[in-house]
Design a protein around this motif. Structure first.
Motif, mmCIF file in Angstrom:
data_model
loop_
_atom_site.group_PDB
_atom_site.id
_atom_site.type_symbol
_atom_site.label_atom_id
_atom_site.label_comp_id
_atom_site.label_asym_id
_atom_site.label_seq_id
_atom_site.Cartn_x
_atom_site.Cartn_y
_atom_site.Cartn_z
ATOM 1 N N CYS A 50 56.240 -6.198 -5.233
ATOM 2 C CA CYS A 50 54.864 -6.599 -4.900
ATOM 3 C C CYS A 50 54.441 -5.936 -3.596
ATOM 4 N N THR A 51 53.203 -5.499 -3.541
ATOM 5 C CA THR A 51 52.707 -4.815 -2.343
ATOM 6 C C THR A 51 52.528 -5.802 -1.189
ATOM 7 N N SER A 52 52.525 -5.255 0.041
ATOM 8 C CA SER A 52 52.273 -6.102 1.217
ATOM 9 C C SER A 52 50.853 -6.636 1.194
ATOM 10 N N GLY A 53 49.911 -5.853 0.646
ATOM 11 C CA GLY A 53 48.535 -6.341 0.528
ATOM 12 C C GLY A 53 48.445 -7.564 -0.367
ATOM 13 N N MET A 54 49.241 -7.570 -1.442
ATOM 14 C CA MET A 54 49.270 -8.733 -2.330
ATOM 15 C C MET A 54 49.811 -9.958 -1.589
ATOM 16 N N MET A 55 50.861 -9.765 -0.798
ATOM 17 C CA MET A 55 51.429 -10.869 -0.036
ATOM 18 C C MET A 55 50.425 -11.419 0.986
ATOM 19 N N ILE A 56 49.670 -10.534 1.609
ATOM 20 C CA ILE A 56 48.632 -10.968 2.555
ATOM 21 C C ILE A 56 47.597 -11.826 1.830
ATOM 22 N N GLU A 57 47.196 -11.362 0.642
ATOM 23 C CA GLU A 57 46.199 -12.091 -0.140
ATOM 24 C C GLU A 57 46.697 -13.484 -0.506
ATOM 25 N N ILE A 58 47.976 -13.611 -0.903
ATOM 26 C CA ILE A 58 48.539 -14.923 -1.229
ATOM 27 C C ILE A 58 48.465 -15.846 -0.006
ATOM 28 N N ALA A 59 48.853 -15.319 1.161
ATOM 29 C CA ALA A 59 48.831 -16.135 2.382
ATOM 30 C C ALA A 59 47.420 -16.606 2.706
ATOM 31 N N LEU A 60 46.437 -15.697 2.576
ATOM 32 C CA LEU A 60 45.058 -16.064 2.874
ATOM 33 C C LEU A 60 44.532 -17.087 1.872
ATOM 34 N N ARG A 61 44.854 -16.908 0.600
ATOM 35 C CA ARG A 61 44.370 -17.826 -0.426
ATOM 36 C C ARG A 61 44.913 -19.243 -0.215
ATOM 37 N N LEU A 62 46.136 -19.342 0.257
ATOM 38 C CA LEU A 62 46.786 -20.650 0.389
ATOM 39 C C LEU A 62 46.701 -21.231 1.808
#
Length: 684
Positions: A168-180
């Protein structure tokens, strides 16, 4: 136990799904429970259980519309984004340039997408050939690369490089953190290491994000380090920041108000008005939960647009405590009393009564007015009053009022704001009233204050408040005043040059400081004190002691100290009349009052007459006559303006009056009994 978020991962292939789960769990396992659903094994069929976030691969259901039929209404969704690790890409860079290489994946689409991504990462020095189940065989190709799909690699391939499942990309991980709402996890070392290990072509995004994280961290540190409470809203009036101090002052938890409208949570803070007017709203007093707060609201302007506002909250008692701490620091920088009543030298009845009276006055909070001639030690007594008062632990601030022009005196006493006048220091400066808060302010030579400043001083004493020059806010002060004057203030009041109301305010407790002439033999105790202080070694002759008792000492103790310092440099162990500084003869009456028939007519001749008489008397004490040249030398040493002719004329006049016997040649002149009597009578 804290509530854990729920993340559901949806993929076509269960192996891929487990790989995505492992990546996500590596960063979010402490904060979230992660489940995997696969279309291929049927676990993703039907409507899935509710989750805080659904993360689905693009090949799972084939379309976004199909995905929405399998998750609860209003669920948060996002797509899986995958990449390669930098460590695997380095293996590909080692392949010979121009090589033909198969990229093996499950489908043609997946193979081509991966090849395109590799070329974005700079792997362009080889010729890629997509390969998948059902693809035609390619002869003379001996190298294959696959993302953990070895089962589809053609048999007999000499070199196989397995890149492993794409991560998984780091951008995807950032998005998960922001969403939650788990942005704090992004600052952890585990996330930083993960982001550095995963390849991305979006370098500017990574840099911007890293910079954003740093700035956010710095903002958080700054906000929490401020002693004021801080509440921030965006341009829509939605709360995005609330410091720990603000939480304590308002009794509201920051985690419960993030994103809520400011007027719903803080109706007493005029955020909306500030956003609309785009102007700072000055501090105003409000009561929150029974506590008085000062609240100021400041807009944030960016390129002519208002992008938010901050409220700064202070408790009134916190403001006072902080001011007292700053004043205390200044107190330790020199604003303190150096002397006590024990430092007042003297045993005379006059000085003993003065010390007793002022000792009792020190216990009062009322102003004290010290009245006395110049040099009597009024400032020393002011120090002693402060030391003996209940304010002894507070600052002692002294100023000579007569030493400053009116405009400078005002800014010294009351302080000034930045830009109040040309040359004003940046940030302004507190006045002496502020520095003397909870202490004593000593105003020396108070009679020199202008009428305009007398009015301002009177208001400060009556209202216990001051306003800085160029300022618009009231500053409360708690100051005890000790004033001093060497003039008759009553006469100035009658003349109209000193305000009557201020006079009575300052002279609540008047005290007269006795001059040196009223202190009997204290002058000899003081002489000994100054001798030891200055490191001298001498003693006074009886003639000098007699002279001291007869001198009027217009300069009082200050004049006496100057004389003692002069004696040290004469080099004589015993100080005789010839060692007296000439200033003593010029400073005032010595008690020597020649009659009109005995004294020369001119005032300066009278001073010269007394000087020569004192020198001849000192010589007569030793029994040695003194000639004109010696008298002239003594006058030069004493910096006394006498010429040879003047010495001769005065001696002739003394001889004519029978005061001195002048011998011819080198015999010198001797004082007659009549001359000695004249001098001695003048000393009584």
């Amino acid at each position: 136990m804290a509530y854990k978020k729920k993340i559901s991962v949806i993929a076509w292939d269960p192996r891929a799904g487990e790989s995505y789960k492992a990546d996500i769990a590596g960063l979010f396992a402490e904060e979230a429970d992660i489940s995997v659903f696969s279309v291929q094994d049927g676990s993703a069929a039907g409507v899935l259980d509710r989750a805080d976030l659904f993360v689905a691969s693009t090949d799972a259901y084939g379309s976004p519309e199909e995905l929405m039929r399998h998750i609860p209404i209003d669920s948060q969704t996002m797509a899986v984004e995958v990449s390669f690790r930098w460590s695997e890409l380095r293996k590909l860079k080692e392949l010979p340039a121009g090589s033909q290489v198969l990229f093996v994946n499950m489908t043609q689409t997946m193979a081509r997408e991966a090849i395109a991504q590799l070329e974005q990462f700079g792997i362009t020095h080889i010729h890629w050939i997509p390969f998948y189940p059902g693809a035609p065989e390619v002869p003379d190709v001996h190298i294959a690369v696959t993302p953990d799909e070895r089962r589809y690699v053609p048999p007999g391939m000499k070199t196989v490089i397995d890149l492993g499942q794409r991560v998984c990309t780091s951008g995807m991980m950032i998005e998960i953190a922001l969403r939650l709402g788990l942005e704090s996890l992004l600052e952890r070392p585990a996330f930083q290491e993960y982001a550095q290990s995963v390849a991305t072509s979006n370098y500017s995004f990574d840099q911007m994000f890293a910079r954003s994280i740093r700035l956010e961290s710095q903002f958080h540190i700054l906000m929490e380090s401020l002693e004021d409470g801080v509440i921030g809203v965006n341009e829509k009036g939605e709360i995005f920041a609330c410091s720990r101090h603000a939480e304590e002052m308002t009794c509201i938890s920051a985690s419960l108000i993030q994103g809520r409208r400011c007027e719903e949570v803080f109706p007493y803070i005029p955020f909306v008005q500030c956003l609309q007017t785009r102007q700072t709203l000055p501090a105003k007093a409000i009561k929150v939960n029974g506590v008085n707060l000062s609240v100021e609201v400041v807009p944030v302007i960016r390129q002519s647009a208002c992008i938010g506002a901050f409220a700064l909250l202070q408790r009134f008692n916190d403001v006072e405590v902080r001011q007292n701490e700053l004043r205390s620091q200044l107190f330790h920088k020199g604003h303190y009393a150096k002397y006590s009543f024990a430092d007042v030298i003297g045993q005379s009845e006059a000085i003993r009564k003065t010390k007793e009276t002022l000792g009792r006055m020190a216990l009062s909070e009322s102003p004290v007015l010290l009245i006395g001639e110049t040099g009597t030690g009024k400032e020393l007594f002011a120090h002693a009053i402060h030391q003996a008062s209940r304010r002894a632990e507070g600052p002692f601030v002294a100023i000579n009022v007569a030493a400053f022009p009116e405009n400078l005196l005002e800014s010294e006493l009351f302080g000034y704001e930045e830009g109040a006048f040309t040359g004003a220091k940046r940030g302004g400066r507190p006045g002496l009233f502020e520095l003397a808060h909870r202490g004593t302010l000593f105003l020396d030579e108070v009679e020199g204050m202008s009428p305009a400043l007398q009015i301002k001083l009177l208001r400060a004493l009556q209202e216990r408040e001051v306003m800085r020059v160029g300022g618009n806010r009231i500053i409360l002060v708690d100051v005890r005043i000790v004033a001093a004057t060497n003039e008759a203030l009553e006469q100035k009041v009658r003349d109209g040059t000193f305000r009557r109301d201020l006079y009575y305010r300052l002279s609540t407790l008047p005290a007269l400081i006795p001059p040196l002439t009223k202190r009997e033999d204290d002058m000899f105790l003081l002489t000994e004190h100054f001798r030891r202080e200055l490191g001298g070694s001498f003693q006074l002759s009886d003639a000098v002691k007699a002279f001291f008792r007869g001198h009027t000492w217009p300069g009082n103790i200050r004049e006496l100290r100057n004389a003692v310092e002069y004696f040290i440099y004469t080099g004589h162990q015993e100080i005789g009349m010839e060692d007296l500084p000439p200033t003593l003869f010029l400073s005032g009456e010595t008690g020597l009052h020649p009659t009109t028939s005995l004294a020369p007519a001119e005032a300066d001749a009278s001073d010269s007459f007394r000087f020569l008489l004192s020198q001849l008397y000192a010589a007569s004490e030793t029994g040695i006559p003194m000639g004109r040249e010696t008298l002239l030398r003594k006058a030069r040493e004493a910096h006394f303006p006498l010429s040879q002719r003047e010495v001769r004329d005065i001696l002739e006049d003394m001889a004519a009056q029978g005061l001195v016997k002048v011998s011819r040649g080198r015999g010198g002149s001797r004082l007659t009994p009549k001359g000695r009597t004249l001098w001695e009578n003048g000393q009584r």
